[in-house]
Design a protein around this motif. Sequence first.
Motif, PDB file in Angstrom:
ATOM      1  N   GLN A 152       0.948  -1.118   0.004  1.00  0.00           N
ATOM      2  CA  GLN A 152      -0.047   0.167  -0.110  1.00  0.00           C
ATOM      3  C   GLN A 152       0.888   1.289  -0.215  1.00  0.00           C
ATOM      4  OE1 GLN A 152      -2.430   0.827   3.497  1.00  0.00           O
ATOM      5  NE2 GLN A 152      -4.197   1.802   2.104  1.00  0.00           N
ATOM      6  N   GLU A 195       3.787   0.144   2.597  1.00  0.00           N
ATOM      7  CA  GLU A 195       3.522  -0.687   3.849  1.00  0.00           C
ATOM      8  C   GLU A 195       3.445  -2.038   3.116  1.00  0.00           C
ATOM      9  OE1 GLU A 195       0.766  -0.178   6.752  1.00  0.00           O
ATOM     10  OE2 GLU A 195       1.283  -1.830   7.816  1.00  0.00           O
ATOM     11  N   LEU A 242       0.269  -8.483   4.495  1.00  0.00           N
ATOM     12  CA  LEU A 242       0.258  -9.951   4.220  1.00  0.00           C
ATOM     13  C   LEU A 242      -1.222 -10.491   3.669  1.00  0.00           C
ATOM     14  CD1 LEU A 242       1.889 -12.830   4.243  1.00  0.00           C
ATOM     15  CD2 LEU A 242       1.237 -12.711   6.643  1.00  0.00           C
ATOM     16  N   ARG A 243      -1.221 -11.248   2.911  1.00  0.00           N
ATOM     17  CA  ARG A 243      -2.417 -11.749   2.360  1.00  0.00           C
ATOM     18  C   ARG A 243      -2.231 -13.194   2.305  1.00  0.00           C
ATOM     19  NH1 ARG A 243      -3.658  -7.722   3.847  1.00  0.00           N
ATOM     20  NH2 ARG A 243      -4.789  -5.873   2.726  1.00  0.00           N
ATOM     21  N   PRO A 248      -5.854 -10.802   7.651  1.00  0.00           N
ATOM     22  CA  PRO A 248      -4.827 -10.859   8.596  1.00  0.00           C
ATOM     23  C   PRO A 248      -5.432 -10.592   9.972  1.00  0.00           C
ATOM     24  CG  PRO A 248      -4.503  -9.059   7.041  1.00  0.00           C
ATOM     25  CD  PRO A 248      -5.697  -9.596   6.615  1.00  0.00           C
ATOM     26  N   ASP A 249      -6.410  -9.702  10.174  1.00  0.00           N
ATOM     27  CA  ASP A 249      -7.021  -9.382  11.480  1.00  0.00           C
ATOM     28  C   ASP A 249      -7.504 -10.692  12.190  1.00  0.00           C
ATOM     29  OD1 ASP A 249      -6.492  -6.669  11.964  1.00  0.00           O
ATOM     30  OD2 ASP A 249      -8.163  -6.148  10.682  1.00  0.00           O
ATOM     31  N   ASN A 269       5.539  -5.008   8.952  1.00  0.00           N
ATOM     32  CA  ASN A 269       5.009  -5.378  10.273  1.00  0.00           C
ATOM     33  C   ASN A 269       5.692  -6.149  11.099  1.00  0.00           C
ATOM     34  OD1 ASN A 269       2.271  -3.442  10.185  1.00  0.00           O
ATOM     35  ND2 ASN A 269       2.224  -4.445   8.316  1.00  0.00           N
ATOM     36  N   ASP A 319       3.274   1.488  15.204  1.00  0.00           N
ATOM     37  CA  ASP A 319       2.128   1.429  14.529  1.00  0.00           C
ATOM     38  C   ASP A 319       0.813   1.704  15.624  1.00  0.00           C
ATOM     39  OD1 ASP A 319       0.442   0.556  12.428  1.00  0.00           O
ATOM     40  OD2 ASP A 319       1.015  -1.331  12.135  1.00  0.00           O
ATOM     41  N   ASP A 320      -0.355   2.082  14.795  1.00  0.00           N
ATOM     42  CA  ASP A 320      -1.666   2.086  15.542  1.00  0.00           C
ATOM     43  C   ASP A 320      -1.602   3.202  16.733  1.00  0.00           C
ATOM     44  OD1 ASP A 320      -2.201   0.267  13.696  1.00  0.00           O
ATOM     45  OD2 ASP A 320      -2.270  -1.602  15.285  1.00  0.00           O
ATOM     46  N   LYS A 338      -5.777   4.773  12.395  1.00  0.00           N
ATOM     47  CA  LYS A 338      -7.092   5.281  11.561  1.00  0.00           C
ATOM     48  C   LYS A 338      -8.313   5.392  12.178  1.00  0.00           C
ATOM     49  CE  LYS A 338      -7.916   0.415   9.574  1.00  0.00           C
ATOM     50  NZ  LYS A 338      -6.748  -0.212   9.951  1.00  0.00           N
ATOM     51  N   GLU A 398      -9.407   8.396   4.044  1.00  0.00           N
ATOM     52  CA  GLU A 398     -10.471   8.067   2.915  1.00  0.00           C
ATOM     53  C   GLU A 398     -11.307   9.050   2.328  1.00  0.00           C
ATOM     54  OE1 GLU A 398     -13.191   5.192   5.005  1.00  0.00           O
ATOM     55  OE2 GLU A 398     -11.801   3.600   5.192  1.00  0.00           O
ATOM     56  N   TYR A 414      -7.242   4.490   1.595  1.00  0.00           N
ATOM     57  CA  TYR A 414      -7.587   4.493   0.327  1.00  0.00           C
ATOM     58  C   TYR A 414      -8.091   5.846  -0.574  1.00  0.00           C
ATOM     59  CZ  TYR A 414      -9.043   0.138   2.966  1.00  0.00           C
ATOM     60  OH  TYR A 414      -9.110  -0.970   3.399  1.00  0.00           O
ATOM     61  N   PRO A 455      -4.127  -1.232  -0.765  1.00  0.00           N
ATOM     62  CA  PRO A 455      -3.139  -2.212  -0.746  1.00  0.00           C
ATOM     63  C   PRO A 455      -3.222  -2.973  -2.336  1.00  0.00           C
ATOM     64  CG  PRO A 455      -4.003  -2.362   1.142  1.00  0.00           C
ATOM     65  CD  PRO A 455      -5.002  -1.452   0.304  1.00  0.00           C
TER      66      PRO A 455
HETATM   67  P1  C2E Z   1      -2.095  -2.253  10.385  1.00  0.00           P
HETATM   68  O1  C2E Z   1      -0.462  -2.683  10.650  1.00  0.00           O
HETATM   69  O2  C2E Z   1      -2.658  -1.250  11.165  1.00  0.00           O
HETATM   70  O3  C2E Z   1      -2.252  -2.072   8.704  1.00  0.00           O
HETATM   71  C1  C2E Z   1      -3.240  -0.990   8.308  1.00  0.00           C
HETATM   72  C2  C2E Z   1      -4.641  -1.727   7.778  1.00  0.00           C
HETATM   73  O4  C2E Z   1      -5.462  -0.580   7.310  1.00  0.00           O
HETATM   74  C3  C2E Z   1      -4.393  -2.704   6.631  1.00  0.00           C
HETATM   75  O5  C2E Z   1      -5.243  -3.812   6.979  1.00  0.00           O
HETATM   76  C4  C2E Z   1      -4.894  -1.797   5.485  1.00  0.00           C
HETATM   77  O6  C2E Z   1      -5.409  -2.409   4.285  1.00  0.00           O
HETATM   78  C5  C2E Z   1      -6.002  -0.975   6.239  1.00  0.00           C
HETATM   79  N1  C2E Z   1      -6.122   0.226   5.464  1.00  0.00           N
HETATM   80  C6  C2E Z   1      -5.263   1.144   4.848  1.00  0.00           C
HETATM   81  N2  C2E Z   1      -5.606   2.425   4.330  1.00  0.00           N
HETATM   82  C7  C2E Z   1      -7.070   2.205   5.031  1.00  0.00           C
HETATM   83  C8  C2E Z   1      -8.247   2.955   4.522  1.00  0.00           C
HETATM   84  O7  C2E Z   1      -8.326   4.166   4.121  1.00  0.00           O
HETATM   85  N3  C2E Z   1      -9.496   2.785   5.308  1.00  0.00           N
HETATM   86  C9  C2E Z   1      -9.522   1.559   5.879  1.00  0.00           C
HETATM   87  N4  C2E Z   1     -10.766   0.908   6.442  1.00  0.00           N
HETATM   88  N5  C2E Z   1      -8.485   0.481   6.092  1.00  0.00           N
HETATM   89  C10 C2E Z   1      -7.447   1.105   5.647  1.00  0.00           C
HETATM   90  P2  C2E Z   1      -5.156  -5.041   6.549  1.00  0.00           P
HETATM   91  O8  C2E Z   1      -4.174  -5.390   5.486  1.00  0.00           O
HETATM   92  O9  C2E Z   1      -6.340  -6.007   6.599  1.00  0.00           O
HETATM   93  O10 C2E Z   1      -4.146  -5.582   7.662  1.00  0.00           O
HETATM   94  C11 C2E Z   1      -4.551  -5.759   9.247  1.00  0.00           C
HETATM   95  C12 C2E Z   1      -3.959  -5.729  10.235  1.00  0.00           C
HETATM   96  O11 C2E Z   1      -3.034  -7.235  10.136  1.00  0.00           O
HETATM   97  C13 C2E Z   1      -2.388  -4.834   9.864  1.00  0.00           C
HETATM   98  O12 C2E Z   1      -2.897  -3.579  10.604  1.00  0.00           O
HETATM   99  C14 C2E Z   1      -1.488  -5.679  11.017  1.00  0.00           C
HETATM  100  O13 C2E Z   1      -1.948  -5.407  12.253  1.00  0.00           O
HETATM  101  C15 C2E Z   1      -1.527  -7.013  10.571  1.00  0.00           C
HETATM  102  N6  C2E Z   1      -0.840  -7.464   9.454  1.00  0.00           N
HETATM  103  C16 C2E Z   1      -0.796  -7.410   8.022  1.00  0.00           C
HETATM  104  N7  C2E Z   1       0.183  -8.025   7.572  1.00  0.00           N
HETATM  105  C17 C2E Z   1       0.974  -8.031   8.792  1.00  0.00           C
HETATM  106  C18 C2E Z   1       2.293  -8.993   8.674  1.00  0.00           C
HETATM  107  O14 C2E Z   1       3.027  -8.939   7.574  1.00  0.00           O
HETATM  108  N8  C2E Z   1       3.037  -9.134   9.899  1.00  0.00           N
HETATM  109  C19 C2E Z   1       2.195  -8.957  11.152  1.00  0.00           C
HETATM  110  N9  C2E Z   1       2.774  -9.163  12.142  1.00  0.00           N
HETATM  111  N10 C2E Z   1       1.125  -8.277  10.939  1.00  0.00           N
HETATM  112  C20 C2E Z   1       0.516  -7.944   9.692  1.00  0.00           C
END
Ligand code: C2E
Length: 284
Positions: free
Chosen positions: A44, A58, A61-62, A72-73, A115, A184-185, A208, A244, A263, A268
């Motif tokens: 992304q 960023e 992972l999918r 991933p959540d 991450n 993060d967060d 966010k 967004e 977005y 992503p």
């Molecule tokens: P995160 O690290 O806080 O990643 C940002 C999340 O927000 C991502 O969700 C991304 O797709 C989403 N996002 C980005 N822009 C927007 C937007 O404008 N609006 C909304 N509603 N969402 C947005 P994603 O990809 O589903 O990942 C969710 C969480 O999973 C990540 O939150 C992170 O905590 C975890 N994750 C993802 N990949 C990895 C990884 O490789 N390793 C680890 N340890 N955790 C990961």
Amino acid sequence: AKSHGRNCFRFFNQQIQKDAERSAELHMRLKSAISNNEFALYYQPIVNPHNGLIVKAECLLRWQYDGRFISPDEFIPIAEQSGFIVNIGEWVRNEALNTIAILQQRGLTIPLSINVSTIEFWTTDLQQRFLRYFDEKQSEYDAGQFPYSFITLEITESLMMKQLDTINQLLNELRHRGMQISVDDFGTGYSSLSYLANFPVDQVKIDKSFIQKISMGARHEALIEAIVSMSRALDLTIVAEGVETQAEFDFIKLQDIESVQGYYFHKPMPQQAFFELLAKQSQT
Ligand code: C2E
Ligand code: CA
Ligand code: CA
Ligand code: CA
């Protein structure tokens, strides 16, 4: 009312059982996800709010199996419970390093943000394994060529709260080599500001959930302004995450924030689409 209550109870029981079965299935499936090639990294873009140029991305992972994407959540917490997150983390870093190598070949290099789960630092053993990973990777490159300065690690507040000297030393060593550490967060955990002042970090990502409350009132906006001024005082760079809408972006632009992710600009995307986007940007 009595039978209603009983139905409710049965419903909850069924739901709990369904959740447990689902989580057991994912747990089992995760074991073979790497060898079955079920993982992919998406990218992304993160942009400069003043000109829209991509300055960073960023890695997200999918996991796809039987034609479905699992969020991933949902699966990261399961991977953390089982310890697979350690293997998954190394898979992610390998993949990100491959992508950086391809970008370097094409003259399109930008830093990637990766991450890292707090679980990956849980014990001294894991911390050593983490450092050894980069030591071993580094040996595959010519001296001084390892792209440390193109890697940002995204950690969460729960890591800061552990307040372990060994973690501080590890992160400082990586920063010394040129990596950046990002929190993060930011603002969603329970950490106090003093953790941030004492922890070796370079960047905060405004979560966010704060961005989504922009235009819901001055108090919410004041919270973002406070995070921004505090980050400035601590000499940290800032990423606003989850932007967004135009209104959210307009507010961010008024702040002293150097990069934006959301977005509103880009979702992503798979590696190939990401390469094409960067190539197009470099031609203009
Ligand atoms: P995160 O690290 O806080 O990643 C940002 C999340 O927000 C991502 O969700 C991304 O797709 C989403 N996002 C980005 N822009 C927007 C937007 O404008 N609006 C909304 N509603 N969402 C947005 P994603 O990809 O589903 O990942 C969710 C969480 O999973 C990540 O939150 C992170 O905590 C975890 N994750 C993802 N990949 C990895 C990884 O490789 N390793 C680890 N340890 N955790 C990961
Ligand atoms: Ca992140
Ligand atoms: Ca985040
Ligand atoms: Ca998150």
